[in-house]
Write a protein that holds these residues in place. Structure first.
Motif, PDB file in Angstrom:
ATOM      1  N   SER A  63       0.816  -1.214   0.000  1.00 45.33           N
ATOM      2  CA  SER A  63       0.000   0.000   0.000  1.00 45.33           C
ATOM      3  C   SER A  63       0.848   1.262   0.000  1.00 45.33           C
ATOM      4  O   SER A  63       0.403   2.316  -0.442  1.00 45.33           O
ATOM      5  CB  SER A  63      -1.000  -0.002   1.157  1.00 45.33           C
ATOM      6  N   SER A 103       4.758   2.131   9.406  1.00 42.97           N
ATOM      7  CA  SER A 103       5.071   2.647  10.746  1.00 42.97           C
ATOM      8  C   SER A 103       5.370   1.538  11.747  1.00 42.97           C
ATOM      9  O   SER A 103       5.965   1.796  12.786  1.00 42.97           O
ATOM     10  CB  SER A 103       3.933   3.511  11.251  1.00 42.97           C
ATOM     11  N   ARG A 122       2.046   6.430   5.690  1.00 40.86           N
ATOM     12  CA  ARG A 122       1.679   6.648   4.283  1.00 40.86           C
ATOM     13  C   ARG A 122       2.004   8.076   3.846  1.00 40.86           C
ATOM     14  O   ARG A 122       1.514   9.057   4.412  1.00 40.86           O
ATOM     15  CB  ARG A 122       0.201   6.305   4.042  1.00 40.86           C
TER      16      ARG A 122
HETATM   17  C1  MIC Z   1      -1.281   1.030   9.004  1.00 38.83           C
HETATM   18  O1  MIC Z   1      -1.195   0.192   9.883  1.00 38.83           O
HETATM   19  O2  MIC Z   1      -1.894   2.111   9.146  1.00 38.83           O
HETATM   20  C2  MIC Z   1      -0.597   0.772   7.692  1.00 38.83           C
HETATM   21  C3  MIC Z   1      -1.634   0.593   6.678  1.00 38.83           C
HETATM   22  O3  MIC Z   1       0.166  -0.394   7.767  1.00 38.83           O
HETATM   23  C4  MIC Z   1       0.314   1.965   7.405  1.00 38.83           C
HETATM   24  C5  MIC Z   1       0.862   1.979   6.060  1.00 38.83           C
HETATM   25  C6  MIC Z   1      -0.094   2.484   5.034  1.00 38.83           C
HETATM   26  O4  MIC Z   1      -0.825   3.438   5.273  1.00 38.83           O
HETATM   27  O5  MIC Z   1      -0.075   1.949   3.955  1.00 38.83           O
HETATM   28  C7  MIC Z   1       1.445   2.182   8.396  1.00 38.83           C
HETATM   29  O6  MIC Z   1       1.328   1.824   9.531  1.00 38.83           O
HETATM   30  O7  MIC Z   1       2.445   2.814   8.049  1.00 38.83           O
END
Ligand code: MIC
Ligand code: SF4
Length: 644
Positions: A37, A120, A535
Motif C-alpha cells: 500500500s 510505521s 503513508r
Molecule cells: C497502518 O497500519 O496504518 C498501515 C496501513 O500499515 C500503514 C501503512 C499504510 O498506510 O499503507 C502504516 O502503519 O504505516
C-alpha cells in the motif's frame, strides 16, 4: 560512559553528522522493507532514482495490505511491484506469504542492523535487537538506491521490566500498560529500550509485539537486547548464524526511564478510539461483543495462534459473534495446519483468512453498524475498521479468544487454563512465496497498469505566500483521517488524483473541492498532527490539492518528514496560544518565504484580515532546508552523495 543499544547501532552505522541528541545524521541502511500500500509509490520513486540495483544488504517487497482483488487495480499493483523488484534486485514476497513485519522477523531480521521500512510498524524487528525504523516511501526508496537514511538522533527511554508475568499475560498487555503510562505522544523523540530481569520471560514474539506498538507511542523505534531467547528463536527459524549477543552497557545513560513490575500487570484493553485509552480487562468484563478479530502484525505469531487454538479447542464461538483469525505468515499457517490447531479453530467456528493485514486496514470484516469489535491489532482509530460508528477495542489474543466464546469481554485470568505451548524445535521455512531476483536484473521489464498514475511534484516556493485557511483541526489528527484507508480506497494508493477527493472528508466533505478552488492553502492543527501510518499519501494528496503548508502545535515524526520530502512547509506555532487566534476564514501571509527560511528558524507571518503578527517556527536541519528550497527531496537528492 557505557552505551545504549541505540548508541551502539548508530555509532557503528554512522555515515555523516554527529551523534548528539536532536541533530541530524546519515546512517548506513542494511535492510529495507516495503509493503504494497505504500510500496507502489516508493517504487515509482525508485524508478525516478533508477540505481543499477539496490544498495543494501537485503531489500524485500511484501504484498500484504491490498489483497482483496475486487478489480484489476490491486493485481496490477502487485505485478508492478514484482517487476520493479526483479529489475533492481529486491526479494518479492507474494500475496499470501504473510504480513511484512511478521515475515521479516521470522526470515530476515538481525541484531545490530538498521532496517527501514515504508510502514510505521517496522520497529517490530526490534524484538531481535535490530534498530528498525518506519519511514515514508521516498525515504525508503532513497535508502534502497543510495544505502543511507537521514534521521534525528533520538533520546533513549529505558523501560525496565522486572518480575515474572502471569502465564496468561501477553506482550500486548505489557505494551498497553506502557501506553497507559506514557500516552500516544509519550515516545516522541525517543527510542524505547527494554531491559530488566523480566526479559527472560519474554519470547522474541512477545518482544516483537511490544516493539510493534511502540509506534502508537510516537517513538522512533523500540528495541530489546539480543540474548538467549533470541538465540533460540534464530535456531527455530533455521538461521542460527544470524544470532549475535547484543546488549546495552550496564552504565549506559538514558534520558528517561520507566519501571514496570510484570508480576503486577493484569490483562489490559484499549477502549475506543485510541490505543492509549487503556484500562484493565476486568473493568469492562461482561460487555457484549459482535466481532472478534485475531491477527495483524501485532499478534499473529505462532505462539499467539497456538494459544488461541488451545482456548478454542472443543468449544464453540458464541452464536452472536463473528470470529476471524489471520495467521501472520504462510509458514505459521502451515504449522497450524500440520499440528491440528487449524482444525481446532475451524471446529470451534472461526473464520480463517489468508495471511495478510486484512481487517486491520479495513480490507473486509468491517463490523456491523454500532458493532463492538475486539481486535488484537494496534490501532483503534475512529472509522479505521471500515465502519464509522463501530466501537473497536484492542486486546491480547488470549482475551480475544475467551471473549469470542463467551460473547462478551472476558478476563483471561478468570479462566485458570494452562496455555503453555510446546514450541517446535524448528519452524521449517516456506520459500514458495518468495521470488528471488535473478539473471540480468535490468533486462526485466517494468509492468505498469492503468491505475498507476504519476505522483505530484512540488513547485519552487514563490516570493510571497498568502494562504487561506483550508481547515482548522484539533489534536491527534491521524493519517487515516487525512487519507482514509479501507477496502474501497486502498486499491487507489497508486492513484493520487483519485484519492485526493477523499482528503479529510470526514471533517469536511467539501474540502477537496474547496482546496482545488483555492489553488494554494494552509491546514491548521494542534498537537501530534499526522500520527499513525507512514503513508506519504497523507502529504502527496495535500500537495496535489495545492496545500503549501501545515501549521500545527506539533507533528508526528514520520508525517513531518513526509511533508518536507514532498515540499510542504511543516510550520510549528512559536506560541501555541496563537492557535486560538486563527479563524477558519483567515489567511496567513508570509513575505520573502525562501529568504526567511534560509536565514532563520523563525518565520514572520501576518494574519489576514486582523493584521496580527505571528511567528512560525520551522526548525530544520540544513538538509531539510535545502529540500524545501529545492521543491522536494527527489529534486534535491539527485546530486547528493554520502559515504563512510
Ligand atoms: C497502518 O497500519 O496504518 C498501515 C496501513 O500499515 C500503514 C501503512 C499504510 O498506510 O499503507 C502504516 O502503519 O504505516
Ligand atoms: Fe498491516 Fe495492520 Fe500491521 Fe499496518 S498495523 S502493517 S495494516 S497488520
Amino acid at each position: 560512559m557505557g552505551q545504549t543499544l541505540t548508541a551502539k547501532i548508530l555509532s557503528s552505522h554512522l555515515l555523516k553528522g554527529e551523534l548528539s541528541i536532536g541533530s541530524e545524521v546519515a546512517v548506513k541502511v542494511n535492510q529495507t522493507l516495503t509493503q504494497d500500500s505504500t510500496g507502489t509509490m516508493a517504487y515509482l520513486q525508485l524508478l525516478a532514482l533508477d540505481p543499477d540495483k539496490v544498495n543494501t544488504d537485503l531489500s524485500v517487497a511484501y504484498i500484504d495490505h491490498n489483497m482483496l482483488q475486487t478489480g484489476f487495480e490491486n493485481a496490477d499493483d502487485h505485478a508492478f511491484i514484482q517487476s520493479v523488484a526483479q529489475h533492481y534486485g529486491i526479494i518479492y514476497s507474494k500475496a499470501g506469504g504473510g504480513i511484512c513485519h511478521q515475515v521479516h522477523l521470522e526470515r530476515f531480521s538481525k541484531p545490530n542492523t538498521i532496517l527501514i521500512g515504508s510502514d510505521s510498524h517496522t520497529p517490530t524487528c526490534g524484538g531481535v535487537g535490530a534498530l528498525a525504523i518506519g519511514a515514508g516511501g521516498l525515504d525508503v526508496a532513497i535508502g534502497m538506491a543510495k544505502g543511507f537514511y537521514f534521521m534525528k538522533v533520538p533520546k533513549v527511554y529505558q523501560i525496565i521490566l522486572n518480575g515474572k508475568p502471569h502465564p496468561t499475560l501477553n506482550g500486548k498487555d505489557i505494551i498497553l500498560s506502557v501506553l497507559k503510562a506514557l500516552t500516544v505522544t509519550g515516545g516522541v523523540g525517543y527510542v524505547l529500550e527494554y531491559c530488566g530481569d523480566g526479559l527472560k520471560y519474554l519470547s522474541v514474539t512477545d518482544r516483537a509485539t511490544i516493539c510493534n506498538m511502540g509506534a502508537e507511542l510516537g517513538a522512533t523505534s523500540s528495541i530489546f537486547p539480543s540474548d538467549e531467547n533470541t538465540r533460540q528463536y534464530m535456531i527455530q527459524q533455521g538461521r542460527p548464524s544470524d544470532y549475535l549477543p547484543f546488549s546495552a552497557d550496564p552504565d549506559a545513560n538514558y534520558e528517561a526511564s520507566l519501571s514496570l513490575d510484570l508480576s503486577q500487570i493484569a490483562p489490559m484493553i484499549a477502549k475506543p478510539h485510541s490505543p492509549d485509552n487503556v484500562v484493565k480487562v476486568s473493568e469492562v468484563a461482561g460487555l457484549k461483543i459482535d466481532q472478534v478479530a485475531i491477527g495483524s502484525c501485532t499478534n499473529s505469531s505462532y505462539s499467539d495462534m497456538m494459544k488461541v487454538a488451545r482456548i478454542l479447542k472443543g468449544k464453540q464461538v458464541h452464536p452472536d459473534v463473528s470470529l476471524v483469525v489471520t495467521p501472520g505468515s504462510a509458514n505459521i499457517l502451515r504449522l497450524l495446519a500440520e499440528n491440528g490447531a487449524l482444525s481446532d479453530m475451524i471446529s470451534a467456528g472461526a473464520r480463517i483468512l489468508e495471511s495478510g493485514c486484512g481487517p486491520c486496514i479495513g480490507m473486509g470484516q468491517a463490523p456491523k453498524s454500532n458493532g463492538v469489535s475486539l481486535r488484537t491489532f494496534n490501532r483503534n482509530f475512529l472509522g479505521r475498521s471500515g465502519t464509522q460508528n463501530a466501537q473497536v477495542y484492542l486486546v491480547s489474543p488470549e482475551t480475544a479468544a475467551y471473549s469470542a466464546i463467551e460473547g462478551s469481554i472476558s478476563d483471561p485470568m478468570a479462566h485458570h487454563d494452562d496455555l503453555s505451548i510446546i514450541q517446535p524445535i524448528t519452524f521449517g521455512q516456506v520459500d514458495r512465496y518468495f521470488i528471488f531476483p535473478k539473471g540480468k536484473l535490468k533486462d526485466n521489464p517494468i509492468q505498469m497498469g492503468p491505475n498507476i498514475k504519476p505522483f505530484p511534484l512540488a513547485q519552487a516556493l514563490p516570493n510571497d505566500l498568502t494562504l487561506p485557511v483550508l481547515i482548522k483541526l484539533k489534536d491527534n489528527i491521524t493519517t487515516d483521517d487525512i487519507v482514509p484507508s479501507h477496502a474501497k480506497l486502498l486499491p487507489y494508493r497508486s492513484n493520487i488524483p483519485y484519492l485526493a477527493d477523499f482528503c479529510l472528508t470526514s471533517f469536511d466533505p467539501e474540502l477537496p473541492l474547496k482546496a482545488k478552488a483555492l489553488k494554494g492553502s494552509i491546514i491548521i492543527a494542534k498537537e501530534n498532527y499526522g500520527q499513525g501510518s507512514s503513508r506519504e499519501h497523507a502529504a502527496l494528496i495535500p500537495l496535489y490539492l495545492q496545500v503549501k503548508a501545515v501549521l500545527a502545535v506539533s507533528f508526528a515524526r514520520i508525517h513531518r518528514s513526509n511533508l518536507i520530502n514532498t515540499g510542504i512547509l511543516p510550520f510549528v506555532f512559536e506560541n501555541p496560544m496563537d492557535y486560538d487566534e486563527i479563524l477558519d476564514s483567515d489567511s496567513i501571509q508570509i513575505h520573502d518565504v525562501a529568504h526567511q527560511i534560509s536565514l532563520s528558524d523563525h518565520i514572520d507571518a501576518i494574519l489576514i484580515p486582523s493584521q496580527k503578527r505571528i511567528v512560525l517556527n520551522l526548525k530544520l536541519s540544513e538538509r531539510e532546508k535545502e529540500i524545501l528550497l529545492n521543491a522536494g527531496y527527489l529534486n534535491y537528492i539527485k546530486g547528493l552523495k554520502v559515504t563512510q
